[in-house]
Enzyme design. Structure first.
Site, PDB file in Angstrom:
ATOM      1  N   CYS A  11       0.896  -1.370  -0.089  1.00  0.00           N
ATOM      2  CA  CYS A  11      -0.035  -0.090  -0.096  1.00  0.00           C
ATOM      3  C   CYS A  11       0.970   1.449   0.006  1.00  0.00           C
ATOM      4  O   CYS A  11       1.940   1.432   0.735  1.00  0.00           O
ATOM      5  CB  CYS A  11      -0.954   0.186   1.328  1.00  0.00           C
ATOM      6  SG  CYS A  11      -1.947   1.216   1.244  1.00  0.00           S
ATOM      7  N   CYS A  24       0.104   5.090   6.827  1.00  0.00           N
ATOM      8  CA  CYS A  24      -0.565   4.745   8.361  1.00  0.00           C
ATOM      9  C   CYS A  24       0.415   4.313   9.086  1.00  0.00           C
ATOM     10  O   CYS A  24       1.008   3.121   9.006  1.00  0.00           O
ATOM     11  CB  CYS A  24      -1.821   4.029   8.059  1.00  0.00           C
ATOM     12  SG  CYS A  24      -2.876   4.742   6.814  1.00  0.00           S
ATOM     13  N   CYS A  74       0.313   0.486  10.376  1.00  0.00           N
ATOM     14  CA  CYS A  74       0.007  -0.533   9.416  1.00  0.00           C
ATOM     15  C   CYS A  74       1.226  -1.484   8.784  1.00  0.00           C
ATOM     16  O   CYS A  74       1.818  -1.146   8.224  1.00  0.00           O
ATOM     17  CB  CYS A  74      -0.720  -0.001   8.121  1.00  0.00           C
ATOM     18  SG  CYS A  74      -1.818  -1.317   7.374  1.00  0.00           S
ATOM     19  N   CYS A 102     -16.163  -9.713   5.629  1.00  0.00           N
ATOM     20  CA  CYS A 102     -15.633  -8.649   5.265  1.00  0.00           C
ATOM     21  C   CYS A 102     -14.379  -8.413   4.343  1.00  0.00           C
ATOM     22  O   CYS A 102     -13.294  -9.047   4.910  1.00  0.00           O
ATOM     23  CB  CYS A 102     -15.471  -7.601   6.712  1.00  0.00           C
ATOM     24  SG  CYS A 102     -14.563  -5.836   6.156  1.00  0.00           S
ATOM     25  N   CYS A 153     -19.300  -7.008   3.850  1.00  0.00           N
ATOM     26  CA  CYS A 153     -18.805  -5.609   3.997  1.00  0.00           C
ATOM     27  C   CYS A 153     -17.277  -5.610   3.069  1.00  0.00           C
ATOM     28  O   CYS A 153     -16.870  -6.470   2.795  1.00  0.00           O
ATOM     29  CB  CYS A 153     -18.456  -5.592   5.382  1.00  0.00           C
ATOM     30  SG  CYS A 153     -17.676  -4.061   6.064  1.00  0.00           S
ATOM     31  N   CYS A 165     -19.420   1.438   8.433  1.00  0.00           N
ATOM     32  CA  CYS A 165     -18.843   0.718   9.675  1.00  0.00           C
ATOM     33  C   CYS A 165     -17.657   1.704   9.826  1.00  0.00           C
ATOM     34  O   CYS A 165     -16.711   1.755   8.826  1.00  0.00           O
ATOM     35  CB  CYS A 165     -18.113  -0.601   9.046  1.00  0.00           C
ATOM     36  SG  CYS A 165     -17.206  -1.342  10.264  1.00  0.00           S
ATOM     37  N   ARG A 196     -17.855  -2.761  17.923  1.00  0.00           N
ATOM     38  CA  ARG A 196     -17.043  -3.933  17.746  1.00  0.00           C
ATOM     39  C   ARG A 196     -15.955  -3.985  18.496  1.00  0.00           C
ATOM     40  O   ARG A 196     -14.928  -2.962  18.261  1.00  0.00           O
ATOM     41  CB  ARG A 196     -16.834  -4.128  16.278  1.00  0.00           C
ATOM     42  CG  ARG A 196     -16.177  -5.472  16.056  1.00  0.00           C
ATOM     43  CD  ARG A 196     -15.894  -5.839  14.527  1.00  0.00           C
ATOM     44  NE  ARG A 196     -17.204  -5.936  13.927  1.00  0.00           N
ATOM     45  CZ  ARG A 196     -17.484  -5.378  12.825  1.00  0.00           C
ATOM     46  NH1 ARG A 196     -16.707  -4.486  12.252  1.00  0.00           N
ATOM     47  NH2 ARG A 196     -18.661  -5.436  12.201  1.00  0.00           N
TER      48      ARG A 196
HETATM   49  N1  SAM Z   1      -6.782   0.242   3.109  1.00  0.00           N
HETATM   50  C1  SAM Z   1      -7.839   0.503   3.501  1.00  0.00           C
HETATM   51  C2  SAM Z   1      -8.012   1.703   4.554  1.00  0.00           C
HETATM   52  O1  SAM Z   1      -7.164   2.014   5.135  1.00  0.00           O
HETATM   53  O2  SAM Z   1      -9.104   2.283   4.469  1.00  0.00           O
HETATM   54  C3  SAM Z   1      -8.705  -0.524   4.066  1.00  0.00           C
HETATM   55  C4  SAM Z   1      -7.800  -1.662   4.852  1.00  0.00           C
HETATM   56  S1  SAM Z   1      -7.103  -1.027   6.544  1.00  0.00           S
HETATM   57  C5  SAM Z   1      -6.161  -2.130   7.079  1.00  0.00           C
HETATM   58  C6  SAM Z   1      -8.536  -1.048   7.605  1.00  0.00           C
HETATM   59  C7  SAM Z   1      -8.341  -0.491   9.001  1.00  0.00           C
HETATM   60  O3  SAM Z   1      -7.473  -1.403   9.728  1.00  0.00           O
HETATM   61  C8  SAM Z   1      -7.647   0.688   9.161  1.00  0.00           C
HETATM   62  O4  SAM Z   1      -8.229   1.952   9.250  1.00  0.00           O
HETATM   63  C9  SAM Z   1      -7.068   0.733  10.741  1.00  0.00           C
HETATM   64  O5  SAM Z   1      -8.150   1.253  11.590  1.00  0.00           O
HETATM   65  C10 SAM Z   1      -6.869  -0.891  10.807  1.00  0.00           C
HETATM   66  N2  SAM Z   1      -5.747  -1.328  11.205  1.00  0.00           N
HETATM   67  C11 SAM Z   1      -4.799  -1.514  10.273  1.00  0.00           C
HETATM   68  N3  SAM Z   1      -3.640  -1.829  10.969  1.00  0.00           N
HETATM   69  C12 SAM Z   1      -3.862  -2.152  12.249  1.00  0.00           C
HETATM   70  C13 SAM Z   1      -3.165  -2.380  13.304  1.00  0.00           C
HETATM   71  N4  SAM Z   1      -2.019  -2.895  13.391  1.00  0.00           N
HETATM   72  N5  SAM Z   1      -3.848  -2.527  14.535  1.00  0.00           N
HETATM   73  C14 SAM Z   1      -4.969  -2.211  14.689  1.00  0.00           C
HETATM   74  N6  SAM Z   1      -5.776  -1.546  13.903  1.00  0.00           N
HETATM   75  C15 SAM Z   1      -5.316  -1.711  12.532  1.00  0.00           C
HETATM   76  C1  DTB Z   2     -11.180  -2.618  11.622  1.00  0.00           C
HETATM   77  O1  DTB Z   2     -11.521  -1.183  11.874  1.00  0.00           O
HETATM   78  N1  DTB Z   2     -10.496  -3.485  11.894  1.00  0.00           N
HETATM   79  C2  DTB Z   2     -10.072  -4.438  10.921  1.00  0.00           C
HETATM   80  C3  DTB Z   2     -10.960  -4.239   9.814  1.00  0.00           C
HETATM   81  N2  DTB Z   2     -11.662  -2.842  10.275  1.00  0.00           N
HETATM   82  C4  DTB Z   2     -10.816  -4.205   8.510  1.00  0.00           C
HETATM   83  C5  DTB Z   2      -8.677  -4.329  10.353  1.00  0.00           C
HETATM   84  C6  DTB Z   2      -7.667  -4.731  11.579  1.00  0.00           C
HETATM   85  C7  DTB Z   2      -6.652  -4.804  10.854  1.00  0.00           C
HETATM   86  C8  DTB Z   2      -5.153  -5.498  11.883  1.00  0.00           C
HETATM   87  C9  DTB Z   2      -4.011  -5.592  11.236  1.00  0.00           C
HETATM   88  C10 DTB Z   2      -3.857  -6.509  10.299  1.00  0.00           C
HETATM   89  O2  DTB Z   2      -4.492  -7.663  10.555  1.00  0.00           O
HETATM   90  O3  DTB Z   2      -3.282  -6.285   9.289  1.00  0.00           O
HETATM   91 FE1  SF4 Z   3      -2.945   1.279   3.482  1.00  0.00          FE
HETATM   92 FE2  SF4 Z   3      -2.671   0.102   5.719  1.00  0.00          FE
HETATM   93 FE3  SF4 Z   3      -3.298   2.844   5.677  1.00  0.00          FE
HETATM   94 FE4  SF4 Z   3      -5.135   0.922   4.699  1.00  0.00          FE
HETATM   95  S1  SF4 Z   3      -4.461   1.232   6.870  1.00  0.00           S
HETATM   96  S2  SF4 Z   3      -4.466   2.720   3.722  1.00  0.00           S
HETATM   97  S3  SF4 Z   3      -3.830  -0.726   3.756  1.00  0.00           S
HETATM   98  S4  SF4 Z   3      -1.412   1.695   4.936  1.00  0.00           S
END
Ligand code: SAM
Ligand code: DTB
Ligand code: SF4
Length: 356
Positions: free
Chosen positions: A62, A66, A69, A106, A137, A197, A269
């Site tokens: 990606c 963030c 992430c 989802c 979702c 959501c 959730r």
């Molecule tokens: N890329 C898309 C976005 O950012 O909207 C969708 C996938 S993203 C991984 C969805 C959500 O996962 C993020 O907005 C964040 O709130 C959550 N998330 C990602 N990494 C995480 C982590 N290490 N711990 C907790 N939540 C996480």
């Molecule tokens: C949300 O708020 N939490 C989920 C879902 N929406 C997509 C994602 C959590 C991701 C946690 C880190 C991972 O597994 O990569």
């Molecule tokens: Fe990309 Fe992760 Fe940010 Fe979603 S949360 S936009 S997958 S870097």
């Protein structure tokens, strides 16, 4: 109702002030839990928990930054970039999730936003997953109005797009898109008639004021999100937030409780971070008004409790999964069909063997 923290069923507030939410955070924990549990019972059967399963349909690579992430290309986390999965493989995972007792599936993609060419492919996935009798979702990043409408037309029920943190902490976490971009996506999602959501992450080094600020931003949206995922940061080596101080578990419970009070009719959730939580902490979260979980051994790239552990926890706590899609109601008290609740028996042995 004399206590403004326990609103009548009809009166959802969109005018919360940060001081009010902070005052709730600062209540003695037993008092906060009591108030949240009272609100929970006004709107839901507290023994019912909505169960969703996640699948990463497009992992890693990606371009966003963030700081939490593992899927951001720029961090060395060991997550390899993959292409969009084939529809057949996604549908097979959805079939397994349904057999294991999930009611919602989802699909997540590590995109900043989908490209025009991605939408028809994702639309087919959505339609085929929906045809299994699952709620659908998707979380694909920022969405234009046209893309939101195309996903709705394909049969999408919910779109997940998080605010992630308070507006005044956002710049410490993400620089490649703005808070307003997120609000714009949420508007497109609402306008297309999709359910929203939307939640965030705690344990990222933010203060209690920031946590209250996130809940304020969520509760004062034009409509409360239908689902509010509260994630506890899953710390992944290679991300900038790896090594952050762990959030006090009782502060996490407070976050759930204040979310429940501020958004009484939303599904709250208990989202990422459960793998590292004790059963007792999760039980407190359910007591505080959480009524939804991610179920299945994986979130997107990180772990989630084994299904066996969740089944045992549900059995020990006397919790039952909600099955909205099959009984035609959304789990709310007084909703059509709420009297005749049907539950998927995920504790039934034949299903236990089929992991999501
Ligand atoms: N890329 C898309 C976005 O950012 O909207 C969708 C996938 S993203 C991984 C969805 C959500 O996962 C993020 O907005 C964040 O709130 C959550 N998330 C990602 N990494 C995480 C982590 N290490 N711990 C907790 N939540 C996480
Ligand atoms: C949300 O708020 N939490 C989920 C879902 N929406 C997509 C994602 C959590 C991701 C946690 C880190 C991972 O597994 O990569
Ligand atoms: Fe990309 Fe992760 Fe940010 Fe979603 S949360 S936009 S997958 S870097």
């Amino acid at each position: 109702m004399s206590d403004p923290a326990v609103p009548a069923a009809a009166s959802l507030r969109h005018d919360w002030r940060r001081e009010e939410l902070l005052a709730l955070f600062e209540l003695p924990l037993p008092e906060l839990l009591f108030r949240a549990a009272a609100v929970h019972r006004q709107h839901f059967d507290p023994a019912q928990v909505q169960v969703s399963t996640l699948l990463s349909v497009k992992t890693g690579g990606c371009p966003e930054d963030c700081a939490y992430c593992p899927q951001a290309q720029r961090y060395d986390t060991g997550v390899a970039a993959q292409k969009l999965m084939d529809t057949g493989a996604v549908v097979e995972k959805a079939r397994q999730a349904k057999a294991a007792g999930a009611s919602r599936f989802c699909m997540g993609a590590a995109w900043r936003s989908p490209k025009d060419r991605d939408i028809p492919k994702v639309a087919v996935m959505i339609a085929e997953v929906k045809a299994l009798g699952l709620e659908t979702c998707a979380t694909l990043g920022m969405l234009s109005g046209a893309h939101a409408q195309a996903l709705k037309d394909a049969g999408l029920d919910y779109y997940n797009h998080n605010l992630d943190t308070a507006p005044d902490y956002y710049d410490s976490i993400i620089h490649t898109r703005q808070y307003q971009d997120r609000l714009d996506t949420l508007e497109h999602v609402r306008e297309a008639g999709l359910k929203t959501c939307c939640g965030g992450i705690v344990g990222m080094g933010e203060t209690r004021e920031h946590r209250a600020g996130l809940l304020l931003a969520l509760a004062n949206l034009p409509a409360h999100p239908d689902s509010v995922p509260i994630n506890r940061l899953v710390q992944v080596a290679g991300t900038p937030l790896h090594g952050s101080a762990e959030l006090d578990p009782f502060e996490f419970v407070r976050m759930i409780a204040v979310a429940r009070i501020a958004m009484p009719r939303s599904m709250v959730r208990l989202s990422a971070g459960r793998e590292a939580m004790s059963d007792e902490l999760q039980a407190m979260c359910f007591l505080a008004g959480a009524n939804s979980i991610f179920y299945g051994e994986k979130l997107l790239t990180t772990g989630n409790p084994d299904t066996e552990r969740d089944l045992a926890l549900f059995a020990r706590l006397g919790l039952r999964p909600m099955v909205e899609a099959e009984n035609g109601h959304d789990g709310h008290r007084n909703a059509p069909g709420a009297g005749g609740t049907v539950h998927a028996d995920i504790t039934e042995p034949a299903r236990c063997g089929q992991a999501a």
